[in-house]
Write a protein that holds these residues in place. Sequence first.
Motif, PDB file in Angstrom:
ATOM      1  N   LYS A  53       0.828  -1.197   0.000  1.00 24.31           N
ATOM      2  CA  LYS A  53       0.000   0.000   0.000  1.00 24.31           C
ATOM      3  C   LYS A  53       0.868   1.254   0.000  1.00 24.31           C
ATOM      4  N   GLY A  54       1.938   1.236   0.773  1.00 25.42           N
ATOM      5  CA  GLY A  54       2.852   2.378   0.817  1.00 25.42           C
ATOM      6  C   GLY A  54       3.518   2.625  -0.525  1.00 25.42           C
ATOM      7  N   GLU A  55       3.938   1.532  -1.182  1.00 30.57           N
ATOM      8  CA  GLU A  55       4.566   1.681  -2.490  1.00 30.57           C
ATOM      9  C   GLU A  55       3.583   2.233  -3.517  1.00 30.57           C
ATOM     10  N   ALA A  56       2.345   1.758  -3.455  1.00 26.38           N
ATOM     11  CA  ALA A  56       1.330   2.261  -4.386  1.00 26.38           C
ATOM     12  C   ALA A  56       1.061   3.743  -4.135  1.00 26.38           C
ATOM     13  N   GLN A  57       0.956   4.116  -2.866  1.00 22.56           N
ATOM     14  CA  GLN A  57       0.719   5.525  -2.523  1.00 22.56           C
ATOM     15  C   GLN A  57       1.906   6.378  -2.964  1.00 22.56           C
ATOM     16  N   ASN A  58       3.122   5.886  -2.759  1.00 31.39           N
ATOM     17  CA  ASN A  58       4.305   6.625  -3.199  1.00 31.39           C
ATOM     18  C   ASN A  58       4.295   6.823  -4.710  1.00 31.39           C
ATOM     19  N   GLY A  59       3.884   5.794  -5.440  1.00 30.69           N
ATOM     20  CA  GLY A  59       3.803   5.910  -6.899  1.00 30.69           C
ATOM     21  C   GLY A  59       2.818   6.987  -7.324  1.00 30.69           C
ATOM     22  N   ARG A  60       1.648   6.986  -6.677  1.00 28.33           N
ATOM     23  CA  ARG A  60       0.645   8.008  -7.001  1.00 28.33           C
ATOM     24  C   ARG A  60       1.162   9.401  -6.662  1.00 28.33           C
ATOM     25  N   LEU A  61       1.828   9.529  -5.529  1.00 29.28           N
ATOM     26  CA  LEU A  61       2.354  10.833  -5.125  1.00 29.28           C
ATOM     27  C   LEU A  61       3.461  11.301  -6.059  1.00 29.28           C
ATOM     28  N   GLU A  62       4.303  10.382  -6.505  1.00 27.96           N
ATOM     29  CA  GLU A  62       5.358  10.756  -7.446  1.00 27.96           C
ATOM     30  C   GLU A  62       4.766  11.245  -8.768  1.00 27.96           C
ATOM     31  N   GLU A  63       3.718  10.571  -9.226  1.00 28.66           N
ATOM     32  CA  GLU A  63       3.050  11.015 -10.457  1.00 28.66           C
ATOM     33  C   GLU A  63       2.446  12.402 -10.272  1.00 28.66           C
ATOM     34  N   LEU A  64       1.840  12.621  -9.116  1.00 25.37           N
ATOM     35  CA  LEU A  64       1.250  13.931  -8.832  1.00 25.37           C
ATOM     36  C   LEU A  64       2.323  15.014  -8.776  1.00 25.37           C
ATOM     37  N   VAL A  65       3.464  14.701  -8.167  1.00 27.75           N
ATOM     38  CA  VAL A  65       4.557  15.680  -8.094  1.00 27.75           C
ATOM     39  C   VAL A  65       5.063  16.003  -9.500  1.00 27.75           C
TER      40      VAL A  65
END
Length: 114
Positions: A53-65
């Motif tokens: 879940k953390g890795e998925a959230q990090n991926g989404r946040l990186e895309e948003l950044v």
Amino acid sequence: LKHSRQRAITLEENLKQMRREQKKLEVKFNAVKEECKELYDTFNDVVVSVKKKGEAQNGRLEELVKKKSNEFAEKKAQFTSLIKTTQLDPVAIGAKLDSDLASKNTELKQLQYE
């Protein structure tokens, strides 16, 4: 001799009682050992789940950044182009923007506490 026989009988009874107690303790130990194994497996499953879940959230946040960085670069280019075409003083505009942003941030903080 009589005393020795009585002592032997008493010791044999104690031995039988101790063996029964040992079997009970072994059963209890095996149950606790199994419970410990189940808890460990559950813990590992939870750790793996949280990691995914953390890795998925990090991926989404990186895309948003990345998206916001691209938007920022585009807005900055537009702003720079606007400043050049209107021949305005960038320092004065920057000061005005800083003032407006500070004012808006103050308003947001006040609304946040209401």
